[in-house]
Design a protein around this motif. Structure first.
Motif, short mmCIF file in Angstrom:
data_model
loop_
_atom_site.label_atom_id
_atom_site.label_comp_id
_atom_site.label_asym_id
_atom_site.label_seq_id
_atom_site.Cartn_x
_atom_site.Cartn_y
_atom_site.Cartn_z
N UNK A 228 0.83 -1.21 0.00
CA UNK A 228 0.00 0.00 0.00
C UNK A 228 0.87 1.26 0.00
N UNK A 229 1.95 1.25 0.78
CA UNK A 229 2.85 2.41 0.81
C UNK A 229 3.56 2.59 -0.53
N UNK A 230 3.93 1.47 -1.16
CA UNK A 230 4.51 1.54 -2.51
C UNK A 230 3.52 2.18 -3.49
N UNK A 231 2.24 1.81 -3.35
CA UNK A 231 1.21 2.34 -4.25
C UNK A 231 1.08 3.85 -4.09
N UNK A 232 1.08 4.32 -2.82
CA UNK A 232 0.96 5.76 -2.56
C UNK A 232 2.20 6.49 -3.09
N UNK A 233 3.39 5.94 -2.79
CA UNK A 233 4.64 6.59 -3.18
C UNK A 233 4.88 6.57 -4.67
N UNK A 234 4.96 5.35 -5.24
CA UNK A 234 5.27 5.21 -6.66
C UNK A 234 4.09 5.54 -7.56
N UNK A 235 2.88 5.56 -6.97
CA UNK A 235 1.70 5.89 -7.77
C UNK A 235 1.45 7.38 -7.89
N UNK A 236 1.96 8.16 -6.91
CA UNK A 236 1.64 9.59 -6.95
C UNK A 236 2.83 10.50 -6.63
N UNK A 237 3.34 10.44 -5.39
CA UNK A 237 4.33 11.43 -4.95
C UNK A 237 5.67 11.33 -5.67
N UNK A 238 6.22 10.12 -5.76
CA UNK A 238 7.56 9.95 -6.34
C UNK A 238 7.61 10.34 -7.82
N UNK A 239 6.61 9.97 -8.64
CA UNK A 239 6.65 10.43 -10.05
C UNK A 239 6.72 11.95 -10.19
N UNK A 240 6.07 12.70 -9.29
CA UNK A 240 6.13 14.16 -9.37
C UNK A 240 7.56 14.63 -9.16
N UNK A 241 8.28 13.98 -8.23
CA UNK A 241 9.70 14.33 -8.00
C UNK A 241 10.52 14.08 -9.26
N UNK A 242 10.31 12.93 -9.91
CA UNK A 242 11.07 12.62 -11.12
C UNK A 242 10.68 13.56 -12.28
N UNK A 243 9.39 13.84 -12.40
CA UNK A 243 8.93 14.75 -13.47
C UNK A 243 9.54 16.13 -13.29
N UNK A 244 9.52 16.64 -12.06
CA UNK A 244 10.07 17.98 -11.80
C UNK A 244 11.58 18.00 -11.95
N UNK A 245 12.25 16.88 -11.68
CA UNK A 245 13.69 16.80 -11.93
C UNK A 245 13.96 16.95 -13.42
N UNK A 246 13.10 16.36 -14.24
CA UNK A 246 13.22 16.49 -15.70
C UNK A 246 12.87 17.89 -16.18
#
Length: 323
Positions: A228-246
């Motif tokens: 469930x924590x993976x789903x919250x992290x990799x499903x929403x918050x972490x992609x935003x970090x990678x997108x903004x890094x790009x």
């Protein structure tokens, strides 16, 4: 198409915090324990055929070689004039992506075997040691840093939280229905508390997040909690970090600067050379093919590097192009 805003900055910071939290949850500290148990007569008989070096010994020698080679590569990079900060580049060179290593070992069903456990231990050290190094680095160079001993308060807070919730975790387990999700709420409570403590004592919030992941891991939650924590992290918050890094990567400026562009192949070769002596350590116990494969696995890196770069950028120790 995308412009930075205060909302996206907050979400980006939450993303990197969640990334480090999940990285902390990946570490299995039971691997560091010596397993003293009575051997069966058959195991006793086969003991003489066992390998001379234990998994723990090979892993520690392997990671020690990475630390030595990382410092050497950092000095060489400094001598070339391409990158002057020796300690920052040494921390970057000694990182290993534990998440990628675990995925690869799971795919080949090697996690329970001596080879898999050795690589896993090396990778775990490749996240813990650079994080500790980053904490001292940030404390030394941050204009807002306080006394170094105050950083110990983060460890004290983590230990107190672990002690406080250890006894109640089974009770939480009994009442953790689909609508209560107490384990997820507890995880967010750990993150917020330890990130706040970390930033209050002049350390980086990502260290608090990393420790929060370790505390939750030590509380031994169900596998569903991790999912469930993976789903919250990799499903929403972490992609935003990678997108903004790009989004924040200025390709035109990068390509127009030959000095910075030259860093890409140089640092890539540096990463490979920093992990080269792992081969000799693995060869102490495993065959050549496995030693080559293990060395290649140890060269994978991304998670902690992104966190280190974010901290270095905040401290103005690295330019946007170098980052």
């Amino acid at each position: 198409w995308i412009t930075s805003s205060s909302t996206l900055d907050i979400l980006q910071n939450v993303g990197v915090i969640f990334l480090l939290f999940l990285s902390g949850m990946e570490i299995d500290f039971s691997l560091f324990k010596r397993k003293n148990r009575e051997l069966t007569p058959l195991e006793e008989k086969g003991k003489q055929h066992q390998a001379k070096y234990s998994v723990l010994t090979v892993a520690i020698i392997g990671y020690a070689s990475i630390v030595v080679m990382s410092i050497l590569m950092a000095y060489i990079l400094n001598l070339t004039g391409l990158f002057s900060d020796i300690w920052l580049s040494a921390i970057l060179f000694m990182t290993i992506s534990l998440g990628i290593v675990i995925a690869g070992l799971k795919e080949k069903e090697l996690l329970s075997k001596p080879f898999g456990q050795t690589i896993l231990l090396i990778a775990a050290l490749g996240e813990v040691v650079p994080m500790v190094g980053l904490t001292f680095y940030a404390s030394a160079y941050s204009p807002h840093s306080k006394s170094l001993w105050l950083i110990l308060l983060i460890l004290v807070a983590a230990a107190l939280l672990f002690w406080r919730f250890k006894a109640f975790f089974r009770f939480f387990d009994q009442i953790n229905k689909s609508t209560t999700q107490v384990d997820i709420r507890l995880s967010f409570f750990m993150i917020v508390t330890l990130v706040t403590v970390a930033e209050s004592v002049g350390a980086e919030g990502i260290l608090g997040a990393f420790l929060a992941g370790i505390v939750i891991k030590l509380l031994e939650p169900h596998e569903e909690t991790k999912v469930r924590l993976d789903s919250i992290g990799y499903g929403f918050f972490i992609p935003i970090f990678f997108i903004m890094s790009g989004v924040n990567l200025n390709l035109r400026e990068l390509v127009s600067n030959p000095h910075t562009l030259l860093l890409i192949p140089v640092i890539f070769v540096g990463y490979l050379l920093a992990k080269a002596l792992v081969f000799a350590a693995l060869k102490m116990r495993f065959k050549t093919a496995n030693a080559i494969a293990g060395t290649a696995m140890s060269a994978t890196t991304i998670t902690v590097v992104l966190a280190v770069l974010q901290v270095a950028s905040h401290l103005h120790k690295i330019t946007d192009q170098q980052s």
